[in-house]
Design a protein around this motif. Structure first.
Motif, PDB file in Angstrom:
ATOM      1  N   ASP A   1      10.324 -12.270 -10.447  1.00 50.55           N
ATOM      2  CA  ASP A   1      10.064 -11.820  -9.078  1.00 50.55           C
ATOM      3  C   ASP A   1      10.846 -10.562  -8.704  1.00 50.55           C
ATOM      4  N   ARG A   2      11.971 -10.350  -9.383  1.00 49.96           N
ATOM      5  CA  ARG A   2      12.754  -9.137  -9.067  1.00 49.96           C
ATOM      6  C   ARG A   2      12.001  -7.864  -9.410  1.00 49.96           C
ATOM      7  N   ALA A   3      10.968  -7.982 -10.256  1.00 54.36           N
ATOM      8  CA  ALA A   3      10.213  -6.795 -10.671  1.00 54.36           C
ATOM      9  C   ALA A   3       9.190  -6.347  -9.622  1.00 54.36           C
ATOM     10  N   LEU A   4       8.923  -7.179  -8.629  1.00 52.08           N
ATOM     11  CA  LEU A   4       7.846  -6.866  -7.680  1.00 52.08           C
ATOM     12  C   LEU A   4       8.124  -5.581  -6.908  1.00 52.08           C
ATOM     13  N   GLY A   5       7.174  -4.681  -6.939  1.00 50.49           N
ATOM     14  CA  GLY A   5       7.313  -3.415  -6.220  1.00 50.49           C
ATOM     15  C   GLY A   5       8.273  -2.450  -6.877  1.00 50.49           C
TER      16      GLY A   5
ATOM     17  N   GLY B   1       0.905  -6.667  -0.078  1.00 50.47           N
ATOM     18  CA  GLY B   1       1.619  -7.739  -0.756  1.00 50.47           C
ATOM     19  C   GLY B   1       1.111  -8.060  -2.152  1.00 50.47           C
ATOM     20  N   ILE B   2       0.315  -7.162  -2.734  1.00 51.62           N
ATOM     21  CA  ILE B   2      -0.148  -7.363  -4.115  1.00 51.62           C
ATOM     22  C   ILE B   2       1.092  -7.346  -5.024  1.00 51.62           C
ATOM     23  N   PRO B   3       1.316  -8.399  -5.818  1.00 51.32           N
ATOM     24  CA  PRO B   3       2.549  -8.464  -6.611  1.00 51.32           C
ATOM     25  C   PRO B   3       2.481  -7.603  -7.874  1.00 51.32           C
ATOM     26  N   ALA B   4       2.932  -6.381  -7.762  1.00 51.05           N
ATOM     27  CA  ALA B   4       2.786  -5.415  -8.860  1.00 51.05           C
ATOM     28  C   ALA B   4       4.129  -4.853  -9.298  1.00 51.05           C
ATOM     29  N   ALA B   5       4.228  -4.557 -10.586  1.00 57.59           N
ATOM     30  CA  ALA B   5       5.401  -3.892 -11.158  1.00 57.59           C
ATOM     31  C   ALA B   5       4.928  -2.793 -12.105  1.00 57.59           C
ATOM     32  N   VAL B   6       5.748  -1.766 -12.251  1.00 60.16           N
ATOM     33  CA  VAL B   6       5.384  -0.611 -13.077  1.00 60.16           C
ATOM     34  C   VAL B   6       6.452  -0.376 -14.146  1.00 60.16           C
ATOM     35  N   LEU B   7       6.023  -0.199 -15.375  1.00 54.13           N
ATOM     36  CA  LEU B   7       6.937   0.190 -16.463  1.00 54.13           C
ATOM     37  C   LEU B   7       6.576   1.594 -16.929  1.00 54.13           C
TER      38      LEU B   7
ATOM     39  N   TRP C   1       1.624   4.987  -7.968  1.00 53.81           N
ATOM     40  CA  TRP C   1       1.863   4.918  -6.528  1.00 53.81           C
ATOM     41  C   TRP C   1       0.848   4.021  -5.820  1.00 53.81           C
ATOM     42  N   TYR C   2      -0.378   3.996  -6.322  1.00 50.07           N
ATOM     43  CA  TYR C   2      -1.331   3.031  -5.745  1.00 50.07           C
ATOM     44  C   TYR C   2      -0.781   1.615  -5.896  1.00 50.07           C
ATOM     45  N   HIS C   3      -0.240   1.304  -7.078  1.00 48.46           N
ATOM     46  CA  HIS C   3       0.309  -0.044  -7.302  1.00 48.46           C
ATOM     47  C   HIS C   3       1.445  -0.349  -6.324  1.00 48.46           C
ATOM     48  N   LEU C   4       2.369   0.604  -6.165  1.00 49.62           N
ATOM     49  CA  LEU C   4       3.514   0.372  -5.280  1.00 49.62           C
ATOM     50  C   LEU C   4       3.064   0.266  -3.826  1.00 49.62           C
ATOM     51  N   LEU C   5       2.075   1.094  -3.455  1.00 50.70           N
ATOM     52  CA  LEU C   5       1.558   1.064  -2.083  1.00 50.70           C
ATOM     53  C   LEU C   5       0.854  -0.260  -1.788  1.00 50.70           C
ATOM     54  N   TYR C   6       0.038  -0.717  -2.721  1.00 52.98           N
ATOM     55  CA  TYR C   6      -0.683  -1.984  -2.503  1.00 52.98           C
ATOM     56  C   TYR C   6       0.292  -3.165  -2.479  1.00 52.98           C
ATOM     57  N   HIS C   7       1.384  -3.038  -3.185  1.00 52.75           N
ATOM     58  CA  HIS C   7       2.427  -4.056  -3.060  1.00 52.75           C
ATOM     59  C   HIS C   7       3.012  -4.039  -1.652  1.00 52.75           C
ATOM     60  N   LYS C   8       3.365  -2.835  -1.191  1.00 55.24           N
ATOM     61  CA  LYS C   8       4.057  -2.709   0.096  1.00 55.24           C
ATOM     62  C   LYS C   8       3.141  -3.092   1.264  1.00 55.24           C
TER      63      LYS C   8
END
Lengths: 337, 337
Positions: free
Chosen positions: A239-243, A171-177, A161-168
């Motif tokens: 780019d589709r993976a961002l967020g 604008g940090i370009p992050a994806a989670v698997l 969630w930190y990754h998704l929040l920092y993306h939102k």
């Protein structure tokens, strides 16, 4: 694979099981790779893992909790594959604070470092399907409620969630698997606290007996490590993976008993016995689990391509020649920082 | 109220807004109360809050992050009301590590202390409806997906889940309440970083102008602090609350503009002006929010009983005589440990 040629890539946990397979693939693709690993004794870091590419990478021994080092190391990177983690569910219950620091606090450290010093780097975090807990339905897709059954699951959710929040927000370009059970060459075999798969592989490779809890009928889905590496590389470049959060999943659910039988048949040794559930393990067991990876298939074109028999064949072939590198207590320093 | 007579109770954050109202109520009920508070300058702890009961309680100045002190203090307690927290959403974005340590790590510390030294104490954690994020539907019930919009939300979820996990795995008797916007006597008025309500109250009490973002039409539900204290006491004594999460909620949604107008009418002073949204606040705003508290109504018999006009009347009456105790920079030490 042309995509990563000449690109600056940081891999945390790069001496570990999945990390080292990723690093080797990136070197083959011509990437400029920096590996960060704590070489924590009980974790998956093993210098033998990266021996084939030791002259082609920059190795930096440091803990992802070392925020000062991370602030320096992330600068100028174009891709950060964030694989370092405490992945033992049992350990997270015995030592919840270490799990919190590695899986939550250190992730926040990487993201804060990116926010202040490198907002361009593409980040891919590897999380775990364990955060879904005991499935409400199967196959489990990304919309399934999160219902963690251990401290590790709670902290991994925070890390995600930190990754998704920092993306939102930044604008940090992050994806989670969210990875499922992964197996293959370079897997940790030292102990049985990072899941059953590595432990089963070791026992079979050593021609010993697997103790299977209950009737061995609970099902899992498995991924061969090369398929997981492929998903990480796709998530890093698309780019589709961002967020986004994506499940990985195996092509078919298979029972633990079936896994044992196929391992024993492939290796031509080993055996198994059914034993009663230990109380501590029963408490946090989740029964059957298999995931749905149709989202990443639709959006990034990923699907597993190595079936279980082929994956097991390659895995036992790998360990045939170097089992002692994975079973002795300490590793040998084969690569200079 | 007979229930708590003579019972040993620990209240963390007991000098804060809700904590001190709870402490006073517990003293009235004849409980044996120990208050833990860090008296962190920027948080809600204020010794004036507990002045009415200073000779009837044990006050221990310590941070919930001080796990050694907590390990000692929790021993022998029958009830632990776990109210200490970092509750500023803006602060959590500026200093995410402090938020993580207080809202996640310290909670784990309290639970580990209970696991090792006191498995009987009834624990009640106060969490926040902020963890739901921007509502998918309203009123928001406990089944609504968690979709945190800030670091604080992520860490509060971890704090909650540790409580539920320790209940499930170790039998620690814990319950979680998700509070909505709470107002009343003893609220923090020092700054505007713990939500709009306290800040609006201060501006009106000081006969100043409230700046309302946008058109002020976004709706919230509010609880008067005495109702929240009642919910905490119920959750502490009712076995049905064990392992459960309950929303608190107001009796009706009301717009921010309406809240301003009713405050100004009640206090007979103050004014408000509509101003454009600041970018940073707009990013993490969630629009309308109001919750559904029918689960706690059905299971524990709680519902809010103080309507907004009556609550505001009591709030302004309280601050009328002691506003400077809540608006000056440092508090006076009125109570010995």
């Amino acid at each position: 694979m042309q995509f990563y040629k000449g690109r600056k890539v940081l891999v945390t946990g790069g001496c570990g099981f999945i990390g080292s397979n990723l690093v080797i693939r990136l070197v083959e693709a011509g990437a400029d790779v920096t590996v960060v690993d704590s070489m924590y004794d009980e974790y998956g870091g093993n210098l033998y893992n990266i021996a084939p590419v030791k002259d082609d990478i920059r190795l930096n021994i440091s803990d992802v909790r070392d925020s000062v080092a991370m602030q320096y190391l992330i600068r100028g990177q174009e891709f950060i594959f964030n694989l370092a983690g405490q992945v033992s569910h049992i350990d997270s219950m015995h030592d919840p604070f270490t799990d919190l620091e590695i899986n939550a606090k250190a992730q926040l450290g990487v993201l804060e470092a990116c926010r202040h010093f490198n907002r361009e780097a593409r980040l891919v975090l590897t999380s775990t399907r364990q955060i879904y807990g005991k499935p409400h339905y199967m196959p489990v897709d990304e919309k399934h409620p999160l219902d963690p059954v251990d401290v590790n699951g709670i902290n991994c959710i925070a890390g995600e969630w930190y990754h998704l929040l920092y993306h939102k927000v930044y604008g940090i370009p992050a994806a989670v698997l969210r990875l499922t059970n992964t197996y293959g060459p370079r897997q940790l075999l030292k102990h049985n606290r990072q899941g059953f798969l590595g432990w089963f592989i070791r026992l079979v490779a050593e021609d010993k007996e697997i103790q299977l809890y209950g009737d061995g009928s609970q099902r899992r889905d498995l991924n061969y490590v090369d398929d997981v590496v492929e998903a990480i590389l796709l998530a890093g470049k698309d780019d589709r993976a961002l967020g986004q959060v994506y499940n990985l999943a195996g092509d078919e659910p298979v029972s633990l008993r079936d896994i044992c039988e196929r391992m024993i048949a492939t290796a031509g040794k080993g055996r198994f016995k059914l034993v009663p559930w230990p109380e501590e393990k029963k408490k946090i067991d989740i029964g059957d689990f298999y995931g749905d990876c149709s989202k990443i298939t639709a959006e990034l074109g990923w699907r597993p391509t190595t079936n279980l028999d082929e994956g097991l064949r390659r895995t036992f072939a790998y360990f045939e020649n170097c089992l002692d590198e994975y079973t002795r207590d300490s590793s040998t320093f084969v690569c200079k920082p």
